[in-house]
Scaffold this motif. Structure first.
Motif, mmCIF file in Angstrom:
data_model
loop_
_atom_site.group_PDB
_atom_site.id
_atom_site.type_symbol
_atom_site.label_atom_id
_atom_site.label_comp_id
_atom_site.label_asym_id
_atom_site.label_seq_id
_atom_site.Cartn_x
_atom_site.Cartn_y
_atom_site.Cartn_z
ATOM 1 N N LEU A 1 -0.529 -7.365 0.296
ATOM 2 C CA LEU A 1 -0.032 -6.641 -0.875
ATOM 3 C C LEU A 1 -1.136 -6.054 -1.748
ATOM 4 O O LEU A 1 -0.879 -5.122 -2.514
ATOM 5 N N GLY A 2 -2.346 -6.593 -1.676
ATOM 6 C CA GLY A 2 -3.415 -6.087 -2.533
ATOM 7 C C GLY A 2 -4.487 -7.140 -2.742
ATOM 8 O O GLY A 2 -4.549 -8.151 -2.025
ATOM 9 N N THR A 3 -5.319 -6.923 -3.766
ATOM 10 C CA THR A 3 -6.393 -7.870 -4.078
ATOM 11 C C THR A 3 -6.462 -8.073 -5.589
ATOM 12 O O THR A 3 -6.048 -7.216 -6.381
ATOM 13 N N TYR B 1 -7.508 -9.951 -12.707
ATOM 14 C CA TYR B 1 -7.000 -8.585 -12.804
ATOM 15 C C TYR B 1 -6.770 -8.041 -11.403
ATOM 16 O O TYR B 1 -7.468 -8.409 -10.450
ATOM 17 N N ILE B 2 -5.767 -7.181 -11.287
ATOM 18 C CA ILE B 2 -5.444 -6.579 -10.001
ATOM 19 C C ILE B 2 -6.483 -5.508 -9.685
ATOM 20 O O ILE B 2 -6.677 -4.567 -10.452
ATOM 21 N N ARG B 3 -7.151 -5.647 -8.548
ATOM 22 C CA ARG B 3 -8.154 -4.646 -8.139
ATOM 23 C C ARG B 3 -7.533 -3.528 -7.320
ATOM 24 O O ARG B 3 -7.930 -2.370 -7.424
ATOM 25 N N SER B 4 -6.575 -3.874 -6.465
ATOM 26 C CA SER B 4 -5.952 -2.855 -5.615
ATOM 27 C C SER B 4 -4.555 -3.314 -5.238
ATOM 28 O O SER B 4 -4.256 -4.514 -5.239
ATOM 29 N N VAL B 5 -3.684 -2.363 -4.945
ATOM 30 C CA VAL B 5 -2.320 -2.670 -4.508
ATOM 31 C C VAL B 5 -1.960 -1.777 -3.326
ATOM 32 O O VAL B 5 -2.370 -0.617 -3.262
ATOM 33 N N THR B 6 -1.204 -2.327 -2.403
ATOM 34 C CA THR B 6 -0.668 -1.528 -1.299
ATOM 35 C C THR B 6 0.834 -1.346 -1.448
ATOM 36 O O THR B 6 1.428 -0.505 -0.774
ATOM 37 N N ARG B 7 1.440 -2.162 -2.329
ATOM 38 C CA ARG B 7 2.868 -2.041 -2.624
ATOM 39 C C ARG B 7 3.083 -2.245 -4.111
ATOM 40 O O ARG B 7 2.296 -2.922 -4.780
ATOM 41 N N GLU B 8 4.169 -1.670 -4.619
ATOM 42 C CA GLU B 8 4.419 -1.726 -6.059
ATOM 43 C C GLU B 8 5.255 -2.928 -6.480
ATOM 44 O O GLU B 8 5.518 -3.107 -7.663
ATOM 45 N N ASP B 9 5.677 -3.758 -5.513
ATOM 46 C CA ASP B 9 6.621 -4.833 -5.846
ATOM 47 C C ASP B 9 5.974 -6.214 -5.857
ATOM 48 O O ASP B 9 6.634 -7.218 -5.608
ATOM 49 N N ILE B 10 4.663 -6.280 -6.134
ATOM 50 C CA ILE B 10 4.017 -7.585 -6.289
ATOM 51 C C ILE B 10 4.696 -8.326 -7.434
ATOM 52 O O ILE B 10 4.987 -7.754 -8.482
ATOM 53 N N LYS B 11 4.959 -9.613 -7.231
ATOM 54 C CA LYS B 11 5.756 -10.351 -8.222
ATOM 55 C C LYS B 11 5.267 -11.790 -8.350
ATOM 56 O O LYS B 11 4.478 -12.280 -7.523
ATOM 57 N N VAL B 12 5.759 -12.444 -9.396
ATOM 58 C CA VAL B 12 5.494 -13.874 -9.558
ATOM 59 C C VAL B 12 6.043 -14.607 -8.343
ATOM 60 O O VAL B 12 7.161 -14.359 -7.895
#
Length: 330
Positions: A291-293, A307-318
């Protein structure tokens, strides 16, 4: 919207060319200011210009049209927006460039990110008790206020403090209660001091500041300098347990999240984690979804602020998982 090179864009803004921004899904004032001014802390300028359309700066909506105001050079300098005056070109002398040491993570990012701790471990030094002039509802950069501490408490002109608010309690399935999220709203500088009360100025703010917000001394963790990321052999896994933005908002790079691994797990500032989600199909474990880093900014005993460095999808969640993949090294 066609992207304009930084200097050209700033020339438009600083010399009166009217520009407008149409809000898209996922936009925030922080992001918009970062795009137009190369400095997200200038979000207040956009909010002030469009207060008839923005009732609450935390909530803006797709389709709204905001004027992006010009910022005079002297004001731009105050909030860190570069200004490039046109001057006659002259031959530049040869100079030796000394590169300053670079931190593993930016100190201002660490401060603005906040942290998780137990309320009993974080004692407020003071409280913001009034505004100057009286009656200001929302405080932001370069406005003035009063705190309930003075020279008898050791406060001196020029002292710097953080303004904060105590957020929700955070729990982990693995560890139980992790404490509360301490949201940092901005920095203040002491201008004048009496025995029991001090007048302060709001420095560039991370969020709106209000009367009754709490005050603490500025304290940064030890930050490594002049380092690089290398693969890590440490085995650390955790979960995202808190997002500073609503779960309904699209997650973007530089959003702050909390994971349930900390000092007791061996986490260090600068550690790089990949974010992933496990998946099963008809009861059979399938390959995980990358999902990202994220990168660690601050470490407490049971949790870390990242902090979020990168995302491959917009639905990262708790609830999504993270595992350590990189660490900093000289």
């Amino acid at each position: 919207m066609k992207k304009i090179a930084g200097i050209t864009l700033l020339t438009f803004l600083l010399f009166g060319e009217v520009r407008e921004h149409v809000v898209k899904k996922g936009d925030t004032l922080w992001d918009i200011a970062g795009y137009y001014y190369n400095n997200p802390f200038a979000w207040v300028a956009i909010w002030k210009e469009n207060m008839d359309k923005i009732k609450d700066p935390h909530w803006i909506y797709p389709g709204q049209v905001f004027v992006i105001p010009e910022i005079p050079p002297e004001e731009a300098a105050k909030i860190g927006i570069p200004f490039y005056p046109v001057t006659e070109r002259v031959p530049a002398p040869e100079v030796t460039v000394l590169k300053p040491p670079l931190p593993a993570v930016a100190p201002d990012l660490i401060l603005s990110a906040g942290f998780v701790d137990f309320v009993e471990n974080v004692k407020p030094f003071a409280k913001l008790i009034d505004t100057e002039p009286k009656g200001i509802k929302n405080l932001y950069y370069y406005q003035k206020a009063y705190i309930d501490k003075g020279s008898l408490d050791g406060v001196k002109e020029g002292d710097l403090f953080l303004v904060y608010d105590i957020g929700p309690g955070i729990k982990s399935k693995r560890k139980g209660s992790l404490g509360n999220y301490f949201k940092i709203l901005g920095k203040i500088k002491v201008l004048k001091v009496s025995e029991k009360i001090s007048c302060v100025e709001i420095l560039p703010s991370y969020d709106l500041i209000h009367v009754n917000n709490l005050i603490m001394p500025i304290s940064l963790p030890e930050i490594p300098y002049d380092v690089r990321l290398v693969p890590s052999k440490r085995d650390i896994k955790a979960q995202i347990v808190y997002r500073t933005h609503s779960e309904n908002e699209i997650l973007k790079p530089f959003e702050i999240v909390i994971i349930d691994a900390g000092e007791e797990d061996g986490v260090k500032i600068g550690d790089l984690f990949e974010i992933y989600r496990e998946k099963e199909i008809k009861g059979v474990k399938a390959p995980y979804i990358f999902l990202g880093t994220l990168q660690v900014l601050n470490v407490k005993k049971k949790s870390s602020t990242c902090y979020i460095r990168s995302v491959t999808r917009e639905d990262i969640k708790v609830g999504d998982y993270v595992r350590l993949v990189g660490e900093i090294s000289k």
